[in-house]
Design a protein around this motif. Structure first.
Motif, PDB file in Angstrom:
ATOM      1  N   SER A  23      83.119   0.455   6.219  1.00  0.00           N
ATOM      2  CA  SER A  23      83.698   1.904   4.880  1.00  0.00           C
ATOM      3  C   SER A  23      83.192   2.600   4.450  1.00  0.00           C
ATOM      4  O   SER A  23      83.421   3.726   4.118  1.00  0.00           O
ATOM      5  N   GLY A  24      81.609   2.983   4.658  1.00  0.00           N
ATOM      6  CA  GLY A  24      80.664   4.225   4.915  1.00  0.00           C
ATOM      7  C   GLY A  24      80.293   3.702   3.396  1.00  0.00           C
ATOM      8  O   GLY A  24      80.201   4.722   2.856  1.00  0.00           O
ATOM      9  N   TYR A  25      80.146   3.043   3.186  1.00  0.00           N
ATOM     10  CA  TYR A  25      79.277   2.675   1.041  1.00  0.00           C
ATOM     11  C   TYR A  25      78.384   1.860   0.958  1.00  0.00           C
ATOM     12  O   TYR A  25      77.940   1.080   2.069  1.00  0.00           O
ATOM     13  N   VAL A  26      77.201   2.270   0.070  1.00  0.00           N
ATOM     14  CA  VAL A  26      75.709   1.709  -0.001  1.00  0.00           C
ATOM     15  C   VAL A  26      76.332   1.897  -1.126  1.00  0.00           C
ATOM     16  O   VAL A  26      75.996   2.951  -2.586  1.00  0.00           O
ATOM     17  N   SER A  27      76.424   0.292  -1.809  1.00  0.00           N
ATOM     18  CA  SER A  27      75.467  -0.208  -2.997  1.00  0.00           C
ATOM     19  C   SER A  27      73.974  -0.500  -3.190  1.00  0.00           C
ATOM     20  O   SER A  27      73.249  -0.877  -2.325  1.00  0.00           O
ATOM     21  N   VAL A  28      73.595   0.160  -4.566  1.00  0.00           N
ATOM     22  CA  VAL A  28      71.839  -0.027  -5.460  1.00  0.00           C
ATOM     23  C   VAL A  28      71.507  -1.232  -6.367  1.00  0.00           C
ATOM     24  O   VAL A  28      72.380  -1.083  -7.179  1.00  0.00           O
ATOM     25  N   ILE A  29      71.100  -2.499  -6.215  1.00  0.00           N
ATOM     26  CA  ILE A  29      71.018  -3.351  -6.996  1.00  0.00           C
ATOM     27  C   ILE A  29      69.638  -3.573  -6.992  1.00  0.00           C
ATOM     28  O   ILE A  29      68.155  -3.493  -6.407  1.00  0.00           O
ATOM     29  N   ASP A  30      69.900  -2.793  -8.638  1.00  0.00           N
ATOM     30  CA  ASP A  30      67.965  -3.222  -9.803  1.00  0.00           C
ATOM     31  C   ASP A  30      67.810  -4.703  -9.148  1.00  0.00           C
ATOM     32  O   ASP A  30      68.038  -5.400 -10.009  1.00  0.00           O
ATOM     33  N   THR A  31      66.562  -5.104  -8.416  1.00  0.00           N
ATOM     34  CA  THR A  31      65.875  -6.124  -8.337  1.00  0.00           C
ATOM     35  C   THR A  31      65.550  -7.569  -9.884  1.00  0.00           C
ATOM     36  O   THR A  31      65.664  -8.508  -9.969  1.00  0.00           O
ATOM     37  N   VAL A  86      72.840  -2.236  -0.943  1.00  0.00           N
ATOM     38  CA  VAL A  86      73.826  -3.233   0.147  1.00  0.00           C
ATOM     39  C   VAL A  86      74.799  -2.850   0.438  1.00  0.00           C
ATOM     40  O   VAL A  86      75.428  -1.510   0.332  1.00  0.00           O
ATOM     41  N   LEU A  87      74.903  -2.963   2.058  1.00  0.00           N
ATOM     42  CA  LEU A  87      75.733  -1.387   3.008  1.00  0.00           C
ATOM     43  C   LEU A  87      76.811  -2.113   3.665  1.00  0.00           C
ATOM     44  O   LEU A  87      76.904  -3.596   3.953  1.00  0.00           O
ATOM     45  N   ASP A  88      77.713  -1.719   3.328  1.00  0.00           N
ATOM     46  CA  ASP A  88      79.299  -1.462   4.388  1.00  0.00           C
ATOM     47  C   ASP A  88      79.471  -0.280   4.762  1.00  0.00           C
ATOM     48  O   ASP A  88      79.893   0.374   5.296  1.00  0.00           O
ATOM     49  N   GLY A  89      78.846  -0.463   6.241  1.00  0.00           N
ATOM     50  CA  GLY A  89      78.649   0.282   6.768  1.00  0.00           C
ATOM     51  C   GLY A  89      80.481   1.023   8.056  1.00  0.00           C
ATOM     52  O   GLY A  89      80.678   2.005   7.801  1.00  0.00           O
TER      53      GLY A  89
END
Length: 180
Positions: free
Chosen positions: A67-75, A62-65
């Motif tokens: 603000s410069g953040y990347v989150s990871v979701i275990d599917t 999940v990317l918010d370019g």
């Protein structure tokens, strides 16, 4: 944003709503075959502007370019495993084996590289791209050996992804709007 998993079993839908101090930031998971929603939406701490699924369908980035953040979701568990700060970016490419993610900076002439082999990605040394503007578009070769970066100033740079160095440049003129 909406994205389907490479194995075609899931569809992910990003949600963002903000009004009067209230914000809803989440990702819904749908079973593509049964055409049903799986569980409750997964809450995320960042604005989900872009979604990228790993080639093995095990992780959703999940990317918010802005603000410069990347989150990871275990599917599988549908839980956030971590969030990292990488600096503002726009363009995103992921290697076919899922081991690297490339983020085109919107504030510099660099491409940020993430090692995506761990549960939470780690930031590697960025790749400097010649020019005086940002990476407007990027494309990764099918074999993952070359990353093509079109700068907003009209220059195309070819990056060897193994050495993370620019191996060729070409001026094409104009501002790119789409690269595939």
């Amino acid at each position: 944003d909406v994205v389907a998993s490479p194995d075609s079993t899931r569809v992910y839908v990003a949600h963002y709503y903000g009004y009067g101090g209230y914000e809803l930031k989440s990702v819904s998971v749908l079973d593509a075959n049964a055409k049903t929603v799986i569980g409750s939406p997964v809450p995320v701490s960042i604005v989900p502007r872009q979604l990228v699924v790993s080639p093995d369908s095990r992780r959703l980035y999940v990317l918010d370019g802005l603000s410069g953040y990347v989150s990871v979701i275990d599917t599988f568990s549908r839980t956030v495993t971590g969030t990292i700060s990488v600096g503002a970016f726009d363009e995103v490419q992921i290697s076919s084996d899922g081991s690297r993610m490339y983020l085109g900076s919107i504030t510099s002439t660099r491409v940020q590289v993430l090692d995506t082999t761990a549960t939470v990605p780690s930031v590697l040394a960025p790749i400097s791209v010649p020019g005086n503007n940002y990476a407007a578009e990027m494309a990764l070769s099918p074999d993952g050996r070359r990353l093509y970066v079109a700068m907003a100033t009209g220059r195309l740079s070819v990056i060897d992804t193994a050495t993370r160095t620019v191996v060729a440049n070409a001026d094409y003129g104009g501002n790119p709007t789409l690269m595939t």
